[in-house]
Design a protein around this motif. Structure first.
Motif, PDB file in Angstrom:
ATOM      1  N   HIS A 133       0.660   2.181  -3.933  1.00  0.00           N
ATOM      2  CA  HIS A 133      -0.016   1.087  -4.073  1.00  0.00           C
ATOM      3  C   HIS A 133      -0.841   1.048  -5.405  1.00  0.00           C
ATOM      4  O   HIS A 133      -1.113   2.299  -6.115  1.00  0.00           O
ATOM      5  CB  HIS A 133      -1.143   0.830  -3.002  1.00  0.00           C
ATOM      6  CG  HIS A 133      -1.881  -0.250  -3.128  1.00  0.00           C
ATOM      7  ND1 HIS A 133      -3.257  -0.218  -3.610  1.00  0.00           N
ATOM      8  CD2 HIS A 133      -1.779  -1.311  -2.472  1.00  0.00           C
ATOM      9  CE1 HIS A 133      -3.542  -1.564  -3.562  1.00  0.00           C
ATOM     10  NE2 HIS A 133      -2.947  -2.276  -2.649  1.00  0.00           N
ATOM     11  N   ALA A 165       6.883   0.647   7.313  1.00  0.00           N
ATOM     12  CA  ALA A 165       5.982   0.506   6.211  1.00  0.00           C
ATOM     13  C   ALA A 165       6.597  -0.354   5.094  1.00  0.00           C
ATOM     14  O   ALA A 165       5.825  -1.188   4.333  1.00  0.00           O
ATOM     15  CB  ALA A 165       5.885   1.896   5.829  1.00  0.00           C
ATOM     16  N   TYR A 210       5.023  -0.351  -5.842  1.00  0.00           N
ATOM     17  CA  TYR A 210       5.685   0.024  -4.557  1.00  0.00           C
ATOM     18  C   TYR A 210       7.176   0.277  -4.824  1.00  0.00           C
ATOM     19  O   TYR A 210       7.927   0.981  -4.194  1.00  0.00           O
ATOM     20  CB  TYR A 210       5.627  -0.967  -3.437  1.00  0.00           C
ATOM     21  CG  TYR A 210       4.352  -0.880  -2.803  1.00  0.00           C
ATOM     22  CD1 TYR A 210       4.147   0.306  -2.039  1.00  0.00           C
ATOM     23  CD2 TYR A 210       3.074  -1.752  -2.846  1.00  0.00           C
ATOM     24  CE1 TYR A 210       2.866   0.573  -1.112  1.00  0.00           C
ATOM     25  CE2 TYR A 210       2.095  -1.431  -2.247  1.00  0.00           C
ATOM     26  CZ  TYR A 210       1.923  -0.432  -1.615  1.00  0.00           C
ATOM     27  OH  TYR A 210       0.788  -0.361  -0.665  1.00  0.00           O
ATOM     28  N   SER A 245       5.185   9.014   3.077  1.00  0.00           N
ATOM     29  CA  SER A 245       3.834   9.195   2.336  1.00  0.00           C
ATOM     30  C   SER A 245       3.919   8.901   0.913  1.00  0.00           C
ATOM     31  O   SER A 245       2.998   8.407   0.359  1.00  0.00           O
ATOM     32  CB  SER A 245       3.475  11.041   2.602  1.00  0.00           C
ATOM     33  OG  SER A 245       3.405  11.385   3.874  1.00  0.00           O
ATOM     34  N   SER A 247      -2.507   2.073   4.208  1.00  0.00           N
ATOM     35  CA  SER A 247      -1.926   3.398   4.019  1.00  0.00           C
ATOM     36  C   SER A 247      -2.895   4.592   4.759  1.00  0.00           C
ATOM     37  O   SER A 247      -1.999   5.260   5.241  1.00  0.00           O
ATOM     38  CB  SER A 247      -2.021   3.719   2.535  1.00  0.00           C
ATOM     39  OG  SER A 247      -1.458   2.730   1.717  1.00  0.00           O
ATOM     40  N   THR A 272      -0.729   6.382   7.991  1.00  0.00           N
ATOM     41  CA  THR A 272      -0.621   7.720   7.848  1.00  0.00           C
ATOM     42  C   THR A 272      -1.441   8.546   9.066  1.00  0.00           C
ATOM     43  O   THR A 272      -0.830   9.672   9.511  1.00  0.00           O
ATOM     44  CB  THR A 272      -1.116   8.253   6.312  1.00  0.00           C
ATOM     45  OG1 THR A 272      -0.109   7.543   5.453  1.00  0.00           O
ATOM     46  CG2 THR A 272      -0.751   9.836   6.171  1.00  0.00           C
ATOM     47  N   LEU A 290       3.940   5.019   0.913  1.00  0.00           N
ATOM     48  CA  LEU A 290       2.700   4.426   0.852  1.00  0.00           C
ATOM     49  C   LEU A 290       1.615   4.703  -0.168  1.00  0.00           C
ATOM     50  O   LEU A 290       0.599   4.065  -0.458  1.00  0.00           O
ATOM     51  CB  LEU A 290       1.905   4.878   2.347  1.00  0.00           C
ATOM     52  CG  LEU A 290       2.588   4.274   3.335  1.00  0.00           C
ATOM     53  CD1 LEU A 290       1.972   4.952   4.731  1.00  0.00           C
ATOM     54  CD2 LEU A 290       2.590   2.891   3.523  1.00  0.00           C
TER      55      LEU A 290
END
Length: 190
Positions: free
Chosen positions: A131, A37, A88, A125, A5, A9, A128
């Protein structure tokens, strides 16, 4: 996935900085980054399930009963579904809702709120930050982005006397990086 992540990013932010004069033309690239992603997380889930299956079949006498023929495949998939994929899926649903809502607002108000690629920057964003280690930090991320946008709008209108809108464009990825770093620091201290 924490480091994935962070570096994913960071790489996207580098692309954003390098191609800052190409705003509006990178929409497809950011869409592909969003899909990429999602694919990386999906492959990671499948690999986690596979390696857990291998571990349990080669493990001691007790863990052999967690896998077929003693239990169905659903148990192995469900084990990591709850521990990995569920977070997720929630952030994916929120990110899809965000993309659709942002596109709706842009279409309804003639592109006043967001540039064409901005919905995907925010969605990447949000996704990710889904998580398990982050929990629901995407909520903190959303509050941070909108708080910074309100502060930026206030400063721009009151201090500079400018009536133009404040762009979210430079907030999406740096705010995500800030949340990732804060999360890392906070959990390291605890």
């Amino acid at each position: 996935m924490f480091w994935f992540s962070f570096f994913y990013t960071l790489a996207l932010f580098a692309v954003q900085l390098i191609f800052k004069n190409h705003r509006g033309r990178l929409r497809f690239f950011y869409f592909l980054a969003y899909v990429g992603a999602i694919l990386v997380v999906s492959v990671a889930y499948i690999l986690l399930v596979y390696f857990q299956y291998i571990d349990w079949t080669g493990g001691d006498a007790i863990t052999k009963y967690f896998v077929p023929p003693h239990r169905g495949w659903g148990y192995v998939f469900g084990y990591y579904f709850v521990r990995f994929l569920l977070y997720y899926l929630i952030s994916f649903a929120v990110s899809v809702f965000f993309v659709l809502f942002a596109m709706f607002l842009s279409k309804k108000f003639g592109g006043v709120f967001f540039r064409p690629e901005e919905p995907f920057l925010g969605a990447i964003s949000i996704f990710l930050l889904g998580h398990r280690d982050f929990g629901y930090w995407w909520i903190i991320y959303a509050l941070l982005v909108f708080g910074l946008a309100l502060a930026g709008s206030f400063v721009k209108r009151k201090r500079l006397g400018d009536g133009a809108r404040f762009s979210f464009y430079w907030l999406w990825l740096p705010s995500s990086l800030l949340v990732i770093i804060l999360r890392g620091l906070i959990f390291k201290l605890l």
